[in-house]
Design a protein around this motif. Structure first.
Motif, mmCIF file in Angstrom:
data_model
loop_
_atom_site.group_PDB
_atom_site.id
_atom_site.type_symbol
_atom_site.label_atom_id
_atom_site.label_comp_id
_atom_site.label_asym_id
_atom_site.label_seq_id
_atom_site.Cartn_x
_atom_site.Cartn_y
_atom_site.Cartn_z
ATOM 1 N N SER A 34 3.398 1.346 10.849
ATOM 2 C CA SER A 34 2.254 0.449 10.671
ATOM 3 C C SER A 34 2.411 -0.494 9.481
ATOM 4 N N CYS A 35 3.526 -0.399 8.778
ATOM 5 C CA CYS A 35 3.777 -1.201 7.576
ATOM 6 C C CYS A 35 3.529 -2.694 7.839
ATOM 7 N N GLN A 36 2.866 -3.345 6.879
ATOM 8 C CA GLN A 36 2.596 -4.780 7.006
ATOM 9 C C GLN A 36 3.309 -5.608 5.932
ATOM 10 N N ASN A 37 4.081 -4.956 5.079
ATOM 11 C CA ASN A 37 4.835 -5.693 4.052
ATOM 12 C C ASN A 37 6.211 -5.035 3.912
ATOM 13 N N TYR A 38 7.006 -5.188 4.953
ATOM 14 C CA TYR A 38 8.286 -4.491 5.077
ATOM 15 C C TYR A 38 9.251 -4.844 3.941
ATOM 16 N N TYR A 74 -3.514 1.214 7.247
ATOM 17 C CA TYR A 74 -2.059 1.133 7.239
ATOM 18 C C TYR A 74 -1.543 1.421 5.840
ATOM 19 N N TYR A 75 -0.301 1.871 5.787
ATOM 20 C CA TYR A 75 0.402 2.051 4.519
ATOM 21 C C TYR A 75 1.798 1.464 4.672
ATOM 22 N N ASP A 76 2.345 1.009 3.560
ATOM 23 C CA ASP A 76 3.687 0.439 3.570
ATOM 24 C C ASP A 76 4.737 1.427 3.092
ATOM 25 N N ILE A 77 4.318 2.393 2.284
ATOM 26 C CA ILE A 77 5.203 3.436 1.762
ATOM 27 C C ILE A 77 4.485 4.768 1.844
ATOM 28 N N LYS A 122 0.848 -1.197 0.000
ATOM 29 C CA LYS A 122 0.000 0.000 0.000
ATOM 30 C C LYS A 122 0.881 1.244 0.000
ATOM 31 N N VAL A 123 0.773 2.029 -1.061
ATOM 32 C CA VAL A 123 1.587 3.227 -1.264
ATOM 33 C C VAL A 123 0.701 4.459 -1.138
ATOM 34 N N TYR A 124 1.146 5.407 -0.324
ATOM 35 C CA TYR A 124 0.394 6.650 -0.068
ATOM 36 C C TYR A 124 1.277 7.813 -0.486
ATOM 37 N N VAL A 145 0.224 -3.500 -6.059
ATOM 38 C CA VAL A 145 0.379 -2.155 -5.513
ATOM 39 C C VAL A 145 -0.989 -1.487 -5.390
ATOM 40 N N VAL A 146 -1.364 -1.144 -4.169
ATOM 41 C CA VAL A 146 -2.583 -0.377 -3.916
ATOM 42 C C VAL A 146 -2.138 1.059 -3.672
ATOM 43 N N TYR A 147 -2.491 1.939 -4.591
ATOM 44 C CA TYR A 147 -1.930 3.296 -4.614
ATOM 45 C C TYR A 147 -3.017 4.318 -4.332
ATOM 46 N N SER A 148 -2.744 5.230 -3.385
ATOM 47 C CA SER A 148 -3.700 6.292 -3.082
ATOM 48 C C SER A 148 -2.953 7.596 -2.810
#
Length: 371
Positions: free
Chosen positions: A287-291, A100-103, A49-51, A79-82
């Motif tokens: 909060s990243c869940q896919n480090y 949560y976001y990963d990036i 998840k990219v923010y 990639v889930v992008y917002s």
């Protein structure tokens, strides 16, 4: 004509570094053999998840590289992008913990705040194979001196955009944003830190002042401005300035270059009072869940071909030496992005401020907007 030829050459060079996996694809994808990092499908089927800010990545439009799609093709990671409009709204969402976001890609002062509040994961950026391409002058900046949390994505400065067909004389000062002559044709940032900065620069203040009376004075100046404003904007500035629906707007230098491509009546100046200089950086939230995927994505963004695609699409100052040393880079030595020493404006960085001051100026901002 020179700019067109330069951009054409850059496009040819970029395309030569890309190939289509299938002739039915509308945008180029990356030939994996041209990449320097290792991208396996060990994490295939997982989600990243990219923010990010709006309009802030090469997205496949107008024949550009679709960075997120290319990453998905290489890794099998979805990639889930917002997008967000400003640092403060991004921070509020992270702090609320609703998702949560990963990036994330916050600006300097916000990186400083997130580090202080324990909201970022540490990352050994020096272990990323492409970190070698980050220019030394942009490593270890004040907000991450030990290089433990971030990699530079883009840098730039805020300046003044104006329409030469609508503004009588080329402005040199932020004061033109209060000029009644252009009443109803002036735009202003729709976020407190950038908006206050323009008033503070006009008043000769330190952008990081802890004196509440300084913020009071700046707020009064912003209230005075309301009578001549058309609206407060963020991404809306593109349509308004490109369509000649406004005459004057403060915005980021890189975005001006994008607007200019669509409206050659536009011009840009760094006002004499000085400007804010900034660095947006790629970070991994706590909060990243896919480090592991997040680190892979960080490295991917520093790939020479990816960094070039982003630099050409976005028009910001690029911290990647493989781009800035490339003679085919269309913005190489551009005086707006990379001003010479004699043309460099006075600059100030934003710093994270005491929570009390942040709350104070945010309350003042509500008062400005409601006045």
């Amino acid at each position: 004509m020179e700019k067109f030829v330069s951009m054409l050459l850059a496009a040819i060079m970029l395309f030569s570094a890309l190939c289509l996996f299938s002739c039915g694809d509308a945008t180029p994808e990356i030939d994996p053999s041209l990449l320097e990092g290792e991208y396996t499908k060990d994490l295939e089927g997982t989600v990243l998840k990219v923010y990010n800010w709006g309009e802030y990545i090469s997205d496949g439009k107008e024949g550009s590289l679709d960075v997120n799609k290319a990453f998905e093709e290489l890794t099998g990671i979805d990639v889930v992008y917002s997008n967000y409009d400003d640092n403060e709204s991004m921070y509020s969402e992270l702090a609320a913990g609703a998702t949560y976001y990963d990036i994330i890609i916050p600006s300097d002062y916000m990186v400083e705040r997130l580090i202080r509040e324990g909201m970022l994961k540490t990352v050994d950026v020096k272990s990323l194979s492409n970190y070698k391409y980050i220019d030394e002058q942009y490593k270890g900046l004040y907000f991450d001196p030990d290089e433990q949390y971030s990699i530079p994505y883009n840098l730039g400065m805020v300046g003044l955009i104006y329409n030469t067909a609508m503004v009588e004389e080329a402005p040199t000062s932020w004061s033109v944003m209060w000029d009644e002559k252009y009443s109803g044709q002036i735009l202003m940032f729709n976020n407190p830190r950038d908006a206050f900065a323009i008033a503070q620069l006009r008043l000769g203040q330190d952008l990081n002042t802890l004196d509440k009376s300084d913020w009071d004075e700046a707020a009064e100046l912003l209230k005075e401005q309301k009578g001549v404003l058309q609206s407060y904007v963020m991404d809306e500035v593109f349509n308004k300035m490109e369509g000649s629906n406004a005459a004057i707007a403060p915005y980021y230098a890189g975005d001006f270059l994008s607007m200019y491509e669509n409206n050659p009546d536009l011009a840009f100046v760094y006002p004499e009072e000085g400007v804010n200089i900034f660095c947006d950086s790629v970070c991994i939230p706590a909060s990243c869940q896919n480090y592991e995927a997040a680190k892979l994505y960080m490295n991917f963004l520093m790939e020479p071909v990816v960094a070039l695609a982003n630099a050409e699409k976005l028009g910001y100052l690029c911290p990647n030496t493989s781009v800035v040393n490339n003679d085919e880079y269309s913005y190489k030595d551009n005086e707006i992005l990379y001003p010479s020493e004699e043309n460099m404006p006075k600059t100030q960085w934003f710093h994270d401020l005491d929570a009390e001051i942040v709350e104070y100026y945010e309350e003042l901002w509500v008062g400005v907007k409601n006045s």
